[in-house]
Design a protein around this motif. Structure first.
Motif, short mmCIF file in Angstrom:
data_model
loop_
_atom_site.label_atom_id
_atom_site.label_comp_id
_atom_site.label_asym_id
_atom_site.label_seq_id
_atom_site.Cartn_x
_atom_site.Cartn_y
_atom_site.Cartn_z
N LYS A 288 30.26 47.08 48.96
CA LYS A 288 29.44 46.94 47.76
C LYS A 288 29.87 47.95 46.69
O LYS A 288 30.01 47.60 45.51
CB LYS A 288 27.96 47.14 48.13
CG LYS A 288 26.96 46.84 47.07
CD LYS A 288 25.56 46.96 47.66
CE LYS A 288 24.47 46.83 46.64
NZ LYS A 288 23.14 47.04 47.23
N LEU A 289 30.11 49.21 47.10
CA LEU A 289 30.56 50.24 46.16
C LEU A 289 31.93 49.87 45.59
O LEU A 289 32.18 50.03 44.39
CB LEU A 289 30.61 51.61 46.83
CG LEU A 289 31.06 52.77 45.94
CD1 LEU A 289 30.12 52.94 44.74
CD2 LEU A 289 31.16 54.06 46.74
N TYR A 290 32.82 49.36 46.43
CA TYR A 290 34.15 48.93 45.98
C TYR A 290 34.01 47.90 44.86
O TYR A 290 34.65 48.00 43.81
CB TYR A 290 34.93 48.36 47.18
CG TYR A 290 36.24 47.70 46.81
CD1 TYR A 290 37.39 48.47 46.65
CD2 TYR A 290 36.33 46.33 46.63
CE1 TYR A 290 38.60 47.88 46.32
CE2 TYR A 290 37.52 45.73 46.30
CZ TYR A 290 38.66 46.51 46.15
OH TYR A 290 39.85 45.92 45.82
N ASP A 291 33.14 46.89 45.07
CA ASP A 291 32.93 45.84 44.05
C ASP A 291 32.37 46.44 42.76
O ASP A 291 32.79 46.06 41.66
CB ASP A 291 31.99 44.75 44.58
CG ASP A 291 32.63 43.90 45.66
OD1 ASP A 291 33.89 43.88 45.75
OD2 ASP A 291 31.88 43.24 46.41
N GLU A 292 31.43 47.39 42.88
CA GLU A 292 30.83 47.99 41.69
C GLU A 292 31.87 48.77 40.88
O GLU A 292 31.93 48.67 39.65
CB GLU A 292 29.68 48.92 42.09
CG GLU A 292 28.48 48.18 42.66
CD GLU A 292 27.45 49.10 43.32
OE1 GLU A 292 27.65 50.34 43.35
OE2 GLU A 292 26.44 48.57 43.83
N LEU A 293 32.71 49.54 41.58
CA LEU A 293 33.75 50.32 40.89
C LEU A 293 34.83 49.41 40.31
O LEU A 293 35.31 49.63 39.19
CB LEU A 293 34.37 51.34 41.85
CG LEU A 293 33.45 52.47 42.30
CD1 LEU A 293 34.06 53.24 43.47
CD2 LEU A 293 33.14 53.40 41.14
N LEU A 294 35.20 48.39 41.06
CA LEU A 294 36.24 47.46 40.60
C LEU A 294 35.77 46.68 39.38
O LEU A 294 36.54 46.47 38.43
CB LEU A 294 36.63 46.52 41.74
CG LEU A 294 37.84 45.63 41.51
CD1 LEU A 294 39.09 46.47 41.29
CD2 LEU A 294 38.04 44.70 42.69
N ASN A 295 34.51 46.27 39.37
CA ASN A 295 33.97 45.50 38.23
C ASN A 295 33.97 46.31 36.94
O ASN A 295 34.01 45.74 35.85
CB ASN A 295 32.55 45.01 38.54
CG ASN A 295 32.52 43.89 39.55
OD1 ASN A 295 33.52 43.21 39.75
ND2 ASN A 295 31.40 43.71 40.22
N GLN A 296 33.94 47.63 37.06
CA GLN A 296 33.97 48.48 35.86
C GLN A 296 35.37 49.04 35.60
O GLN A 296 35.55 49.94 34.78
CB GLN A 296 32.96 49.63 36.01
CG GLN A 296 31.53 49.13 36.06
CD GLN A 296 30.53 50.28 36.03
OE1 GLN A 296 30.82 51.35 35.51
NE2 GLN A 296 29.36 50.04 36.58
N ASN A 297 36.39 48.51 36.33
CA ASN A 297 37.79 48.93 36.18
C ASN A 297 37.97 50.43 36.38
O ASN A 297 38.78 51.08 35.71
CB ASN A 297 38.35 48.52 34.81
CG ASN A 297 38.45 47.03 34.67
OD1 ASN A 297 38.81 46.33 35.62
ND2 ASN A 297 38.11 46.53 33.49
N LEU A 298 37.24 51.01 37.32
CA LEU A 298 37.34 52.44 37.58
C LEU A 298 38.30 52.73 38.75
O LEU A 298 38.66 53.90 38.96
CB LEU A 298 35.96 53.03 37.87
CG LEU A 298 34.99 52.99 36.70
CD1 LEU A 298 33.60 53.44 37.13
CD2 LEU A 298 35.50 53.85 35.55
N ILE A 299 38.65 51.71 39.53
CA ILE A 299 39.60 51.88 40.63
C ILE A 299 40.60 50.73 40.59
O ILE A 299 40.36 49.71 39.94
CB ILE A 299 38.89 51.92 42.00
CG1 ILE A 299 38.12 50.61 42.24
CG2 ILE A 299 38.01 53.13 42.14
CD1 ILE A 299 37.59 50.47 43.65
N GLN A 300 41.71 50.92 41.31
CA GLN A 300 42.71 49.86 41.46
C GLN A 300 42.22 48.90 42.53
O GLN A 300 41.51 49.29 43.46
CB GLN A 300 44.06 50.46 41.87
CG GLN A 300 44.63 51.43 40.86
CD GLN A 300 44.96 50.73 39.55
OE1 GLN A 300 45.52 49.65 39.54
NE2 GLN A 300 44.58 51.35 38.44
N PRO A 301 42.61 47.62 42.43
CA PRO A 301 42.16 46.66 43.45
C PRO A 301 42.56 47.07 44.86
O PRO A 301 41.76 47.03 45.76
CB PRO A 301 42.82 45.35 43.04
CG PRO A 301 43.17 45.52 41.61
CD PRO A 301 43.37 46.98 41.37
N LEU A 302 43.81 47.52 45.05
CA LEU A 302 44.27 47.93 46.37
C LEU A 302 45.26 49.08 46.21
O LEU A 302 45.89 49.23 45.16
CB LEU A 302 44.96 46.78 47.10
CG LEU A 302 44.08 45.58 47.47
CD1 LEU A 302 44.95 44.46 48.05
CD2 LEU A 302 43.01 45.96 48.48
#
Length: 168
Positions: free
Chosen positions: A16-30
């Motif tokens: 869930k945290l991964y999706d939240e950060l990814l949706n805001q472009n704060l992390i790389q997908p992989l």
């Protein structure tokens, strides 16, 4: 390129945290090796970030982690549950339509009763009209008879005035 780990002491739901950060472009997908950039245990989360990350991006990640709700994402309903919900919805629509049909049926019955009442009133008025027409015919006939009697009297008077005999 090596990603930098950020370790935070907080219980999280990693997916869930991964999706939240990814949706805001704060992390790389992989990560380059194809693994996730967010790992978590019962009380710690590790987030792998790009080495060129800015302080604003680090602050934004901290805010997302702080606001994160670790409760599990609800499971999407199964196909059977979806179909069951649709059946319940259709049943409710059917019940609503049946209620509307019943109301419309009652309105139709009411209109039919009004129609019968008007037909009965029409028949009564028709009978009254026939009665008035008969009275009118009687009066016309009576007037004609009185007119004939007047004509006969005029003829007698005329005959008497002329000196003739009136025979009855």
């Amino acid at each position: 390129m090596n990603y930098l780990p950020i370790c935070i002491q907080k219980t999280v739901n990693p997916g869930k945290l991964y999706d939240e950060l990814l949706n805001q472009n704060l992390i790389q997908p992989l990560q380059p090796d194809g693994t996730s950039t967010v790992y978590g245990t019962d009380d710690t989360v590790t987030i792998y970030v790009h080495p060129d990350i800015t302080q604003e991006e680090l602050d934004a990640i901290g805010e997302v982690v702080e606001a994160h709700d670790p409760s599990p994402v609800p499971e999407p309903p199964s196909e059977l549950e979806v179909i069951g919900g649709q059946l319940v919805e259709k049943d409710l629509q059917i019940l609503e339509l049946q209620g509307q049909n019943q109301l419309l049926g009652q309105e139709v019955v009411g209109l039919e009763l009004q129609n019968l009442e008007l037909q009965n009133q029409n028949a009564v008025l028709g009978g009254q009209v026939v009665g008035l027409e008969l009275n009118n015919l009687e009066l016309v006939t009576e007037n004609q008879m009185q007119g004939q009697q007047l004509a006969d009297m005029d003829l007698r008077l005329l005959t008497i005035e002329m000196g003739g005999n009136v025979s009855e």
